[in-house]
Design an enzyme around this catalytic site. Sequence first.
Site, PDB file in Angstrom:
ATOM      1  N   GLU A  67       2.401 -11.676  -0.711  1.00  0.00           N
ATOM      2  CA  GLU A  67       1.286 -11.671  -1.473  1.00  0.00           C
ATOM      3  C   GLU A  67       1.689 -12.109  -2.907  1.00  0.00           C
ATOM      4  O   GLU A  67       1.043 -13.039  -3.834  1.00  0.00           O
ATOM      5  CB  GLU A  67       0.484 -10.467  -1.496  1.00  0.00           C
ATOM      6  CG  GLU A  67      -0.223 -10.034  -0.301  1.00  0.00           C
ATOM      7  CD  GLU A  67       0.642  -9.394   0.756  1.00  0.00           C
ATOM      8  OE1 GLU A  67       1.941  -9.575   0.851  1.00  0.00           O
ATOM      9  OE2 GLU A  67       0.181  -8.711   1.806  1.00  0.00           O
TER      10      GLU A  67
ATOM     11  N   GLU B  76       0.797   6.677   2.722  1.00  0.00           N
ATOM     12  CA  GLU B  76       1.866   5.723   3.141  1.00  0.00           C
ATOM     13  C   GLU B  76       3.470   6.675   2.974  1.00  0.00           C
ATOM     14  O   GLU B  76       4.410   6.336   3.838  1.00  0.00           O
ATOM     15  CB  GLU B  76       2.302   4.572   2.080  1.00  0.00           C
ATOM     16  CG  GLU B  76       3.234   3.519   2.490  1.00  0.00           C
ATOM     17  CD  GLU B  76       3.342   2.433   1.504  1.00  0.00           C
ATOM     18  OE1 GLU B  76       3.836   2.613   0.378  1.00  0.00           O
ATOM     19  OE2 GLU B  76       2.967   1.134   1.683  1.00  0.00           O
TER      20      GLU B  76
HETATM   21  O1  F6P Z   1       4.462  -3.306   2.423  1.00  0.00           O
HETATM   22  C1  F6P Z   1       4.278  -1.857   1.748  1.00  0.00           C
HETATM   23  C2  F6P Z   1       5.000  -2.010   0.580  1.00  0.00           C
HETATM   24  O2  F6P Z   1       6.230  -2.088   0.855  1.00  0.00           O
HETATM   25  C3  F6P Z   1       4.576  -0.825  -0.567  1.00  0.00           C
HETATM   26  O3  F6P Z   1       5.641   0.234  -0.149  1.00  0.00           O
HETATM   27  C4  F6P Z   1       5.170  -1.385  -1.850  1.00  0.00           C
HETATM   28  O4  F6P Z   1       4.480  -0.665  -2.850  1.00  0.00           O
HETATM   29  C5  F6P Z   1       4.419  -2.773  -1.650  1.00  0.00           C
HETATM   30  O5  F6P Z   1       4.717  -3.305  -0.335  1.00  0.00           O
HETATM   31  C6  F6P Z   1       4.898  -3.758  -2.769  1.00  0.00           C
HETATM   32  O6  F6P Z   1       6.297  -4.011  -2.339  1.00  0.00           O
HETATM   33  P1  F6P Z   1       6.993  -4.782  -3.505  1.00  0.00           P
HETATM   34  O7  F6P Z   1       6.979  -4.030  -4.747  1.00  0.00           O
HETATM   35  O8  F6P Z   1       8.514  -4.934  -2.981  1.00  0.00           O
HETATM   36  O9  F6P Z   1       6.452  -6.041  -3.575  1.00  0.00           O
END
Ligand code: F6P
Length: 537
Positions: free
Chosen positions: A206, A347
Site C-alpha cells: 500500500e 494486533e
Molecule cells: O500488516 C500489518 C503491519 O505489518 C503492521 O503491523 C504495521 O504497522 C503495518 O503493517 C505497516 O507496516 P510497515 O510500517 O512495515 O509499512
Amino acid sequence: MNIWDELRAHRRDVTELTIADLFDKQPARGQEYAVENDGLILDYSKNLVTDRTLRLLVQLAAERNLDAGIEAMFAGAHINTTENRPVLHTALRTPAGTVVNVNGHDVVPGVHRVLARMIDFATQVRTGRWLGATGKKISTVVNIGIGGSDLGPAMACAALRDCAAGGPDTRFVSNVDGHDLVAALRDLDPAGTLFVISSKTFTTVETLSNARAARQWLVDSLGASTAVAKHFVAVSTNAREVDAFGIDPNNMFEFWDWVGGRYSLQSAIGLSLMLAIGPENFRDFLAGAHSMDEHFRRAPLHQNIPVLLGLIGVWYRNFWEAQTYAILPYDQRLSRLPAYLQQLDMESNGKTAGRDGGRCPVATAPVVWGEPGTNGQHAFFQLLHQGSVFVPCDFLGVLQPDHDLPEHHDLLMANLFAQTEALAFGQPEATPPAAAGMHRAFPGNRPSNTILVPRLSPYSLGQLIAMYEHKVFTQGWIWGVNSFDQWGVELGKALATRIFNELASDSAPTHDSSTNALITRYRQFRKVAGRPTEFRR
Ligand code: F6P
C-alpha cells in the site's frame, strides 16, 4: 485451587453483585478506588470488583510473574519470541545517559542521534531553511504509511493540533484505495509539499504504491526527478529498500527492528508529528511517556495504573465473557484514539497461539471500538445502556480545554460524568412511577473506568499512549501470548498478491467457487469498462 479457578469461583460468588451495592457498602469507594500518577487520574470505582477481586487479580499477575515480564521488556530481553527480538519502545523515550543493552550494545545513544537529526530537520522545515526544489517554503507534509506507520502520527497530529501553530499542515494517506491519495493531493501545490514515506519494512504494498504515485505527481509537476531530493524523506528500518526507491539515505530517518510498528509513534515514525508541533513539544511527548514507563516499572501492582486497567480487562474478558470493550474519549481531538488503540490492542493480543508454542487456553483480546463523546451518545449508547451485550468502557476526559467556550466544556464533562453514573447505577423500571415500563428501565450495573488528564498536551498524550501500551502488555503477559508479532496478517497479503496477478491474466482462477466467480466478474467488468482511469470518462 489454582488462581484461575479461584477467580472463577469468586465470579460465581459475585453473580448477584451490583455496583450500587458496592457503593452502599463502601461509601468512599470513589476516592478509595482511584489512583493518580503525575496528574493522570484513573477512577476504577465503577467496576464490578471488590477488594477480594482485586486481591485475586493481583495474585494472578504475581503468579504469572508480571514483574519479571516487565523487567525483561525494559532490559531488552528477546520477549518477541517468534521473531527473536527485544521489545524496546520504552528506550525511545528514555533520557540520554541511561544504558539499555541489546546484545551487549547500548541502544540509547543511537536513539538520541536519530532524535537530534529529526530535530534538526524539523527545525529547518519549520523555519524555512529547508525549501522545496523551486525555493518555496514547505507548507504541507503528507505522511504516506499504513497501520502503525499512519495511525499513531495521524491520531497524535489531530490530538495536538492546538500545539501546531507555526508548523506545516499535515495530511495522512494510508489506503491503497486511490481515492485516498487523490483526495489528499487534489488541492496541493507540489512546490510546497513534503512527503514523509513511513514504513518500518519499506516493503508494504500500500505504502509503496502510494509513494510511487506521489513521486510521479511531483515529477509531473516540477519536471525533474532531482526534485525528489527536496520533497521526499523516508522513515524506515530498511535503508536498502529506501535507497532502491530513490530516496537519498541522507534523507532517511532510521529506527530499529526492536520497535514494533504499532509501538513506533515515538520513534522516527513520529517525524510528521514533530514537523507539525515542533521539537520542544515532541520532547514533552516523549517525557510524558517516560513518566508512565517509570510508574509502570516501579509502582506496586495494586497501585499501578496500566496493571489495574489490564487486570480489570482480564476480569471482564475471561470471567464475565465480555466480547468487546469501548473507548470513549470526551474530547473531539482524540477522535482517532479508538482506531489507534484498535491496532495496539487487537494486533497485539488478538491471538490464540500461546507464547509457549501451544494453543492459548483462554479467551484473549476483545473487540476494541469507540467514538468521541458526546457524539456516541446520540448513536450507539442506547445499546450500552439497554442492549443485551455487556460492554465495559473507558471514558477519557480532559479537565482544561484549549478553547474559550467554558459552557461547552462544562456540558461536555457533565455528559461524561452522567454517562458513567447512568451506566453504573441505572434507574429502576418504575421510576418515575407514571412512566413505568420495560422500555424506561435502565438496568445499570454496566462498568466503566474514568481516566482524566489536566490538559490535552504533548506530555499527557505521551502518558496516555504509554498507559495503554502497558495495559496491553499486562494482558498479553497474563494470557501467555506474544503481544509483539502479527503473523495473522500474512495470509491475506499473500493471497492479495496472487489475486492481483490473476486479475491481469486470462487463465482460470484457482480458488474456491465464490472467489473464482468474484474474480471473473471483476475481469469481465474491466474488459468492458476499461482500467480505473478510463472508468471516469
Ligand atoms: O500488516 C500489518 C503491519 O505489518 C503492521 O503491523 C504495521 O504497522 C503495518 O503493517 C505497516 O507496516 P510497515 O510500517 O512495515 O509499512
